[in-house]
Design an enzyme around this catalytic site. Structure first.
Site, PDB file in Angstrom:
ATOM      1  N   CYS A 134       0.827  -1.202   0.000  1.00 45.90           N
ATOM      2  CA  CYS A 134       0.000   0.000   0.000  1.00 45.90           C
ATOM      3  C   CYS A 134       0.867   1.259   0.000  1.00 45.90           C
ATOM      4  O   CYS A 134       1.290   1.731   1.056  1.00 45.90           O
ATOM      5  CB  CYS A 134      -0.932  -0.016   1.216  1.00 45.90           C
ATOM      6  SG  CYS A 134      -1.944   1.467   1.325  1.00 45.90           S
ATOM      7  N   CYS A 137      -0.542   4.153   2.024  1.00 45.45           N
ATOM      8  CA  CYS A 137      -0.393   4.053   3.484  1.00 45.45           C
ATOM      9  C   CYS A 137       1.051   4.339   3.897  1.00 45.45           C
ATOM     10  O   CYS A 137       1.295   4.976   4.905  1.00 45.45           O
ATOM     11  CB  CYS A 137      -0.741   2.655   3.985  1.00 45.45           C
ATOM     12  SG  CYS A 137      -2.162   1.904   3.226  1.00 45.45           S
ATOM     13  N   ASP A 138       2.018   3.838   3.117  1.00 50.87           N
ATOM     14  CA  ASP A 138       3.399   3.810   3.596  1.00 50.87           C
ATOM     15  C   ASP A 138       4.359   4.718   2.839  1.00 50.87           C
ATOM     16  O   ASP A 138       5.517   4.871   3.248  1.00 50.87           O
ATOM     17  CB  ASP A 138       3.936   2.361   3.515  1.00 50.87           C
ATOM     18  CG  ASP A 138       3.109   1.416   4.369  1.00 50.87           C
ATOM     19  OD1 ASP A 138       2.581   1.871   5.393  1.00 50.87           O
ATOM     20  OD2 ASP A 138       2.987   0.235   4.003  1.00 50.87           O
TER      21      ASP A 138
END
Ligand code: NDP
Length: 310
Positions: A134, A137-138
């Site tokens: 992701c 997300c990261d």
């Protein structure tokens, strides 16, 4: 044990649309949200192709809007995951991880799909230490770092484009000499000086130390040559697997684990409908998932009119 006309499992665009339609049809749907409320769109950035948003909208915002719209018509959301189902007799039984149990006249399954991993040794152990599925997300953690994205489809292109906002360099590892992604996202990649495609190449080993990933060994599939590439991040963009493990032995699945459907969202059991990526190996778009969620709710409503049993 709670009795209900309609249970919806999963809250991506398919489940949310089914919730809006079934709530408006007075079916008092109960929606079991699952581990990833809002589904895969909550891990994307801008959604530019969902009709009605000429300037685009973020994935989380779109899902929030859908959720609020369903709630306005009385849909009830429960934050839990389904652990077991019994579809052997009607009405159907659903057991949740939080201990809730339901008896439902109709069930709409829209549990979507989750990112695939390559299966390389230590890959799962390195999640959060250099390995991620992701970028949204990261990505922030990879400011001024080198990252590699594996895959040649739209997911990989989207991840690479997003990561290029942070990383000093993004490499896309693709196992062939042409990309699968749509022409428009390919062009974005070729026009982005921060991204380079490494053709005909697969990862074969992840190297790491106590702080996390340090490099990957890759193989050129044509020359068979191995080489080591320094990297801080390894992002998966190689597709998805349907979330159907809880349905084994209960519904007909195909050899990829997708729910088999016919006449739109009908499954192998009457009154049980499947919508969105959990049954769709081809389109896999937010708008097609939403459309199939609508079909599932309409079919469930018709089924209720004809078949309610006590
Ligand atoms: P795809 O199946 O389209 O692409 C997967 C890619 O990963 C392919 O290039 C494939 O290679 C490669 N791959 C698969 N397994 C491996 C492996 N084990 N090792 C190395 N490479 C591997 O999946 P996506 O998730 O990219 O897209 C799914 C669908 O969702 C598509 O229809 C896509 O258009 C859509 N989508 C749309 C978006 C948008 O419109 N904004 C964003 C994201 C997805 P090969 O090409 O050789 O098969």
């Amino acid at each position: 044990m709670k009795q209900t006309d309609c249970i919806i499992i999963g809250t991506g665009p398919a489940g949310m649309t089914a919730a809006i339609y079934s709530a408006r049809a007075n079916m008092s749907p109960i929606i079991l949200e699952g581990h990833e409320p809002g589904g895969q769109l909550t891990t994307t950035t801008d959604v530019e192709n969902f009709p009605g948003f000429p300037e685009g909208i973020t994935g989380p915002e779109l899902m929030d809007n859908m959720r609020n719209q369903a709630k306005r018509f009385g849909a009830e959301f429960i934050s839990t995951n389904v652990s077991k189902v019994d579809f052997n007799s009607h009405p159907y039984k659903i057991i949740c991880e939080n201990g809730d149990e339901f008896i439902a006249q109709t069930v709409i399954i829209s549990t979507g799909a989750s990112a695939k991993y390559t299966g390389l040794p230590n890959e799962k152990e390195l999640i959060g230490k250099g390995v991620s599925a992701c970028a949204t997300c990261d990505g922030f953690f990879y400011k001024d770092k080198i990252v590699h994205v594996v895959g040649g489809g739209d997911t990989a292109m989207e991840e690479a484009t997003f990561l290029s906002r942070f990383a000093s360099k993004v490499y896309i590892l693709h196992r062939r000499d042409s990309l699968r992604a749509s022409k428009i996202s390919q062009q974005k990649i070729f026009d982005n000086p921060g991204i380079e495609v490494v053709w005909d190449t697969i990862p074969v080993e992840l190297k790491f130390n106590e702080t996390g990933l340090t490099s990957i060994i890759v193989k050129n599939v044509k020359t068979k040559a191995l080489s080591e590439r320094k990297t801080d991040g390894f992002f998966l963009g190689i597709g998805h697997l349907p979330n159907t493990s809880f349905l084994e032995g209960q519904l007909e699945l195909d050899n990829q684990g997708l729910i088999k459907t016919s006449n739109g969202p009908e499954t192998s059991k009457p009154g049980i409908f499947a919508c969105g990526d959990v049954q769709d190996p081809y389109y896999r778009q937010a708008i097609t998932a939403a459309g199939s969620g609508c079909m599932g709710a309409i079919k469930a409503e018709r089924f209720l009119e004809e078949h309610t049993t006590t």
